[in-house]
Design an enzyme around this catalytic site. Structure first.
Site, PDB file in Angstrom:
ATOM      1  N   HIS A 142       7.650  12.070  32.055  1.00  0.00           N
ATOM      2  CA  HIS A 142       7.964  12.357  33.462  1.00  0.00           C
ATOM      3  C   HIS A 142       6.704  12.543  34.306  1.00  0.00           C
ATOM      4  O   HIS A 142       6.787  12.543  35.529  1.00  0.00           O
ATOM      5  CB  HIS A 142       8.857  13.601  33.546  1.00  0.00           C
ATOM      6  CG  HIS A 142      10.235  13.337  33.017  1.00  0.00           C
ATOM      7  ND1 HIS A 142      11.337  13.179  33.827  1.00  0.00           N
ATOM      8  CD2 HIS A 142      10.679  13.165  31.753  1.00  0.00           C
ATOM      9  CE1 HIS A 142      12.399  12.925  33.073  1.00  0.00           C
ATOM     10  NE2 HIS A 142      12.024  12.919  31.819  1.00  0.00           N
ATOM     11  N   ASP A 164       1.422  13.188  40.819  1.00  0.00           N
ATOM     12  CA  ASP A 164       2.809  13.505  40.471  1.00  0.00           C
ATOM     13  C   ASP A 164       3.434  12.287  39.793  1.00  0.00           C
ATOM     14  O   ASP A 164       3.246  11.168  40.274  1.00  0.00           O
ATOM     15  CB  ASP A 164       3.604  13.853  41.729  1.00  0.00           C
ATOM     16  CG  ASP A 164       4.589  14.979  41.477  1.00  0.00           C
ATOM     17  OD1 ASP A 164       5.087  15.073  40.341  1.00  0.00           O
ATOM     18  OD2 ASP A 164       4.868  15.748  42.413  1.00  0.00           O
TER      19      ASP A 164
HETATM   20  O1  F6P Z   1       8.649  17.327  35.582  1.00  0.00           O
HETATM   21  C1  F6P Z   1       7.647  17.833  34.784  1.00  0.00           C
HETATM   22  C2  F6P Z   1       8.060  19.136  34.144  1.00  0.00           C
HETATM   23  O2  F6P Z   1       7.088  19.596  33.309  1.00  0.00           O
HETATM   24  C3  F6P Z   1       9.292  19.043  33.326  1.00  0.00           C
HETATM   25  O3  F6P Z   1       9.030  18.701  32.014  1.00  0.00           O
HETATM   26  C4  F6P Z   1       9.855  20.402  33.475  1.00  0.00           C
HETATM   27  O4  F6P Z   1      11.206  20.393  33.426  1.00  0.00           O
HETATM   28  C5  F6P Z   1       9.399  20.840  34.847  1.00  0.00           C
HETATM   29  O5  F6P Z   1       8.247  20.129  35.108  1.00  0.00           O
HETATM   30  C6  F6P Z   1       9.292  22.340  34.967  1.00  0.00           C
HETATM   31  O6  F6P Z   1       8.270  22.856  34.207  1.00  0.00           O
HETATM   32  P1  F6P Z   1       8.487  24.191  33.386  1.00  0.00           P
HETATM   33  O7  F6P Z   1       9.666  23.935  32.532  1.00  0.00           O
HETATM   34  O8  F6P Z   1       7.222  24.366  32.603  1.00  0.00           O
HETATM   35  O9  F6P Z   1       8.702  25.258  34.410  1.00  0.00           O
END
Ligand code: F6P
Length: 484
Positions: free
Chosen positions: A157, A364
């Site tokens: 992602h 991003d």
């Molecule tokens: O979109 C990137 C990401 O790291 C996802 O893997 C994750 O769901 C989101 O950002 C939120 O990050 P975290 O779970 O570390 O708060």
């Protein structure tokens, strides 16, 4: 085929709970409609690793959500440590923020192995696994080591940076070799995919031809699948949300004045301090805009125990206070700054209320807020999006006002232009972007990935299934040279 989707963070089954990060919001409708099993972290840790790790398994539409307690001894090293203090900064080209240790790496590997063992519970002859994101780079190889020859796809992602950046991650070679246990590795943009192929060529000496690479694991395909959103569902949600009390409160508070909005996880990749600088600049360059426009920044905290995140939260709060102190009036605050999350419906209503969407990350993978802002607009009177060229979404949303987030004056000029843009131009830009969004919804993204995963297996001409090989580094006499 029975699909098992794996990610660290999952969306909770309760409706309209705040969701952190685009991944959870994106996967939710897919699991609900496809009948997949979605496995992820419960957010709780487990002291006794021999106990049943599954905290709950509950239905989610046609699918199910299985939440796993991760091992207490390794959770910190895995999540705060290697995943978010080594991989995340590197993937966002912030190698200056890499802080990690051998223990972190070992915990990361342990949690990947733990997850692989837990997934066996869902393995049937026709199961396919789909692993999400950088938390689980080595999960495919762990599944192969447990004898899994089933299709396994992986989707990243985040961005994938140049090889020179990935070389700064300790154990990068071992980890990336293990990623070749996946049948299909998907990226958000062609540039990310090309960077990954470049790493395989330059660091591992592998030949990548037509997006295909051969390794002792078998064939791996590399391809681009820009993630989308449920466009029409989100648009309808936004239209309905106008009546939501929280959305009405926001609208009333504007007293007919304009609003710019930013919604992000509180993360250094999002360019939030620079964004506050932009508002400072706008109000300095255009004092006539004072009281005529406010900026709402929602910055949802996550990963708060990591030093870089704590420091950012402090810096941002200070900076917002300075700018508000400089430009505010007794009855007007330029920047409304909130450290909390909101449910999807309320956010959809906020996006529709705002005249300008400000999405200015430094790096991003995609940025689904950009797509959601566009989808949420009123077709008769759409707002304008000011979007970083360095978000994956800029490839599709090229009718946005595209900016370089490092160029404060240029971003300030673009926001001022957005605020003054005539209706005809706003509509033309918005219609172009909606057409693009509709050609690549979240459902199309899912179908394309699944079709490519099936196709990879059918066209695997060297071996007819992935090999359950012992991990390369673990075999005597097989260092990374085994891949050359
Ligand atoms: O979109 C990137 C990401 O790291 C996802 O893997 C994750 O769901 C989101 O950002 C939120 O990050 P975290 O779970 O570390 O708060």
């Amino acid at each position: 085929m029975k699909l098992v989707v794996v990610s660290n963070r999952v969306a909770r089954a309760k409706t309209n709970e705040p969701m952190t990060g685009g991944l959870a919001a994106a996967l939710l409708p897919l699991v609900e409609s496809s009948g997949a099993i979605w496995v992820g972290s419960s957010g709780q840790i487990l002291d006794d690793s021999s106990a049943n790790a599954f905290a709950t398994i509950e239905t989610l539409g046609k699918g199910a959500l299985a939440l796993l307690d991760l091992p207490a001894a390794h959770y910190g090293g895995y999540y705060e440590g290697f995943a978010n203090s080594a991989l995340w900064p590197a993937l966002h080209s912030r190698v200056d923020l890499i802080r990690t240790s051998q223990d972190d790496y070992e915990s990361y590997r342990e949690v990947n192995a733990f997850m692989a063992r837990a997934l066996l519970r869902f393995r049937t002859p026709d199961t396919a696994f789909w692993v999400q994101d950088y938390h689980f780079l080595a999960l495919g190889a762990e599944l192969r080591a447990l004898g899994t020859t089933h299709p396994i796809g992986f989707f990243l992602h985040t961005p994938w940076p140049a090889a020179s950046v990935m070389r700064c991650v300790p154990h990068h070679r071992e980890l990336i070799e293990r990623m070749l246990a996946y049948d299909l590795v998907g990226f958000q943009t062609a540039a990310d995919c090309e960077n990954f192929a470049g790493y395989l060529r330059t660091e591992l000496g592998l030949a990548v031809k037509g997006g295909v690479v051969a390794s002792p694991y078998g064939i791996t395909r590399l391809a681009t699948f820009p993630i989308g959103i449920d466009v029409d569902v989100f648009a309808a949600q936004a239209a309905k949300a106008a009546l939501h009390p929280e959305v009405s409160r926001l609208r009333r508070s504007l007293e007919g004045k304009k609003l710019a909005i930013g919604v992000d996880r509180l993360d250094y990749s999002k360019g939030l301090v620079a964004r506050v600088d932009v508002f400072d600049r706008i109000l300095t360059l255009h004092p006539e805009l004072k009281r005529k426009v406010s900026f709402l920044q929602i910055a949802t905290p996550s990963r708060g125990t990591i030093e870089a995140y704590g420091a950012l939260q402090d810096e941002l709060a200070r900076h917002v206070a300075e700018v508000n102190g400089r430009h505010g009036e007794v009855d007007w605050t330029p920047i409304r700054y909130l450290n909390k999350g909101f449910g999807q419906t309320v956010l959809a209503g906020f996006y529709r209320t705002a005249h300008v969407g400000v999405v200015t990350p430094f790096h991003d993978g995609m940025n689904l807020v950009a797509k959601e802002y566009v989808a949420a607009q009123n077709p008769q009177d759409p707002g304008v999006i000011v979007l970083s060229k360095f978000a994956g979404a800029a490839n599709e949303l090229d009718a946005a006002l595209l900016i370089n987030p490092h160029d404060t004056d240029a971003v300030a000029r673009s926001i001022a232009a957005a605020l003054a843009m005539p209706l005809s131009e706003r509509r033309a830009r918005w219609e172009t972007m909606m057409r693009r969004l509709r050609t690549n919804t979240i459902h199309q993204w899912f179908s394309r990935f699944m079709a490519a995963l099936a196709d990879t297996r059918i066209n695997d001409i060297l071996v007819d299934a992935k090999q359950p090989v012992v991990p390369l580094q673990a075999r005597p006499g097989h260092g990374s040279a085994a891949l050359h």
